[in-house]
Motif scaffolding. Structure first.
Motif, short mmCIF file in Angstrom:
data_model
loop_
_atom_site.label_atom_id
_atom_site.label_comp_id
_atom_site.label_asym_id
_atom_site.label_seq_id
_atom_site.Cartn_x
_atom_site.Cartn_y
_atom_site.Cartn_z
N LEU A 1 0.84 -1.20 0.00
CA LEU A 1 0.00 0.00 0.00
C LEU A 1 0.87 1.25 0.00
O LEU A 1 0.67 2.17 -0.80
N GLY A 2 1.84 1.29 0.91
CA GLY A 2 2.71 2.46 1.05
C GLY A 2 3.52 2.75 -0.20
O GLY A 2 3.70 3.90 -0.58
N GLU A 3 4.02 1.71 -0.84
CA GLU A 3 4.83 1.87 -2.04
C GLU A 3 3.98 1.95 -3.30
O GLU A 3 4.52 2.10 -4.39
N ARG A 4 2.68 1.81 -3.13
CA ARG A 4 1.74 1.80 -4.25
C ARG A 4 2.11 0.76 -5.29
O ARG A 4 1.93 0.96 -6.50
N PHE A 5 2.62 -0.36 -4.81
CA PHE A 5 2.95 -1.48 -5.70
C PHE A 5 1.68 -2.18 -6.14
O PHE A 5 1.56 -2.59 -7.29
N LEU A 6 0.73 -2.34 -5.23
CA LEU A 6 -0.56 -2.94 -5.54
C LEU A 6 -1.66 -1.91 -5.32
O LEU A 6 -1.56 -1.06 -4.44
N THR A 7 -2.71 -2.02 -6.10
CA THR A 7 -3.91 -1.23 -5.90
C THR A 7 -4.91 -2.12 -5.17
O THR A 7 -5.12 -3.27 -5.56
N TYR A 8 -5.49 -1.60 -4.11
CA TYR A 8 -6.45 -2.36 -3.31
C TYR A 8 -7.85 -1.79 -3.48
O TYR A 8 -8.03 -0.56 -3.57
N ARG A 9 -8.84 -2.67 -3.52
CA ARG A 9 -10.25 -2.31 -3.47
C ARG A 9 -10.88 -3.22 -2.41
O ARG A 9 -10.55 -4.40 -2.34
N ALA A 10 -11.78 -2.67 -1.62
CA ALA A 10 -12.36 -3.45 -0.52
C ALA A 10 -13.87 -3.29 -0.46
O ALA A 10 -14.43 -2.28 -0.88
N LEU A 11 -14.51 -4.32 0.07
CA LEU A 11 -15.93 -4.28 0.41
C LEU A 11 -16.00 -4.08 1.91
O LEU A 11 -15.58 -4.95 2.68
N ILE A 12 -16.49 -2.93 2.32
CA ILE A 12 -16.48 -2.55 3.73
C ILE A 12 -17.91 -2.32 4.21
O ILE A 12 -18.69 -1.65 3.53
N GLU A 13 -18.22 -2.90 5.35
CA GLU A 13 -19.53 -2.68 5.97
C GLU A 13 -19.32 -2.39 7.45
O GLU A 13 -18.59 -3.13 8.13
N ASP A 14 -19.92 -1.34 7.94
CA ASP A 14 -19.80 -0.95 9.35
C ASP A 14 -18.34 -0.84 9.79
O ASP A 14 -17.98 -1.25 10.90
N GLY A 15 -17.47 -0.31 8.91
CA GLY A 15 -16.07 -0.13 9.24
C GLY A 15 -15.24 -1.41 9.21
O GLY A 15 -14.06 -1.39 9.54
N ARG A 16 -15.82 -2.51 8.80
CA ARG A 16 -15.15 -3.82 8.78
C ARG A 16 -14.90 -4.22 7.32
O ARG A 16 -15.79 -4.15 6.49
N VAL A 17 -13.68 -4.64 7.01
CA VAL A 17 -13.36 -5.14 5.67
C VAL A 17 -13.87 -6.57 5.57
O VAL A 17 -13.37 -7.47 6.25
N ASP A 18 -14.89 -6.76 4.72
CA ASP A 18 -15.45 -8.10 4.53
C ASP A 18 -14.73 -8.86 3.43
O ASP A 18 -14.63 -10.08 3.47
N ALA A 19 -14.26 -8.15 2.43
CA ALA A 19 -13.54 -8.77 1.32
C ALA A 19 -12.68 -7.70 0.66
O ALA A 19 -12.94 -6.50 0.81
N PHE A 20 -11.64 -8.14 -0.04
CA PHE A 20 -10.81 -7.18 -0.76
C PHE A 20 -10.13 -7.87 -1.92
O PHE A 20 -10.09 -9.10 -2.01
N MET A 21 -9.62 -7.05 -2.80
CA MET A 21 -8.80 -7.54 -3.90
C MET A 21 -7.62 -6.59 -4.06
O MET A 21 -7.69 -5.42 -3.66
N ALA A 22 -6.55 -7.11 -4.58
CA ALA A 22 -5.36 -6.31 -4.85
C ALA A 22 -4.84 -6.71 -6.22
O ALA A 22 -4.86 -7.89 -6.58
N TYR A 23 -4.39 -5.72 -6.97
CA TYR A 23 -3.92 -5.99 -8.32
C TYR A 23 -2.84 -5.01 -8.72
O TYR A 23 -2.63 -4.00 -8.06
N PHE A 24 -2.16 -5.34 -9.83
CA PHE A 24 -1.25 -4.38 -10.45
C PHE A 24 -1.50 -4.36 -11.94
O PHE A 24 -2.07 -5.31 -12.50
N ILE A 25 -1.10 -3.27 -12.56
CA ILE A 25 -1.30 -3.09 -14.00
C ILE A 25 0.05 -2.90 -14.66
O ILE A 25 0.86 -2.09 -14.21
N LYS A 26 0.27 -3.64 -15.73
CA LYS A 26 1.50 -3.48 -16.52
C LYS A 26 1.14 -3.75 -17.98
O LYS A 26 0.55 -4.79 -18.28
#
Length: 149
Positions: free
Chosen positions: A23-48
């Motif tokens: 996250l800090g180095e922006r090596f991966l992009t993260y997207r999350a499904l969040i409900e009531d402040g809780r991460v229920d699911a997420f994905m991480a990817y990179f583009i090249k």
């Protein structure tokens, strides 16, 4: 838990340090499904070069299965690629699940270039190459044995 508890200990053991670094180095992009402040699911990817490679798709194993969190995260990954008009590589794993949703299997290969390394660092790769060769030989022998019976 999905990667560290459910599957083989030979799989990558992702942890908070990994997530913080990527996250800090922006090596991966993260997207999350969040409900009531809780991460229920997420994905991480990179583009090249116009190709999105999904590195992680995970969900909270403690949440009810009928929520379909993995499917939702998977759909989020597909939507991200569609929005960007990019090809999507979902990599290996859960092949049956992916093919039921229209994925097409493609043979994947890993390669290691080690000629620049000192011999002490190359020896493990030599061992792996030899083991792979023995595996191919035993597979061919098994096919011949089966076909002759």
């Amino acid at each position: 838990d999905l990667y560290c508890g459910k599957y083989s200990q030979l799989n990558p053991q992702y942890n908070t340090n990994f997530v913080s670094l990527t996250l800090g180095e922006r090596f991966l992009t993260y997207r999350a499904l969040i409900e009531d402040g809780r991460v229920d699911a997420f994905m991480a990817y990179f583009i090249k070069d116009g190709l999105i490679t999904a590195s992680l798709i995970a969900h909270d194993l403690q949440r009810p299965r009928n929520l379909g969190l993995y499917r939702l995260a998977f759909a989020l990954m597909i939507a991200e690629a569609a929005q960007r008009k990019a090809l999507l590589n979902l990599s290996a794993g859960v092949g049956d699940f992916k093919m039921l949703r229209g994925a097409v299997p493609v043979q994947e290969f890993d390669a290691v270039y080690d000629r620049h390394l000192p011999i002490s660092r190359r020896l493990p790769w030599v061992g792996i190459r030899m083991a792979a060769g023995l595996g191919r030989l035993s597979f061919r022998a098994a096919k011949v044995f089966v076909s002759k019976t």
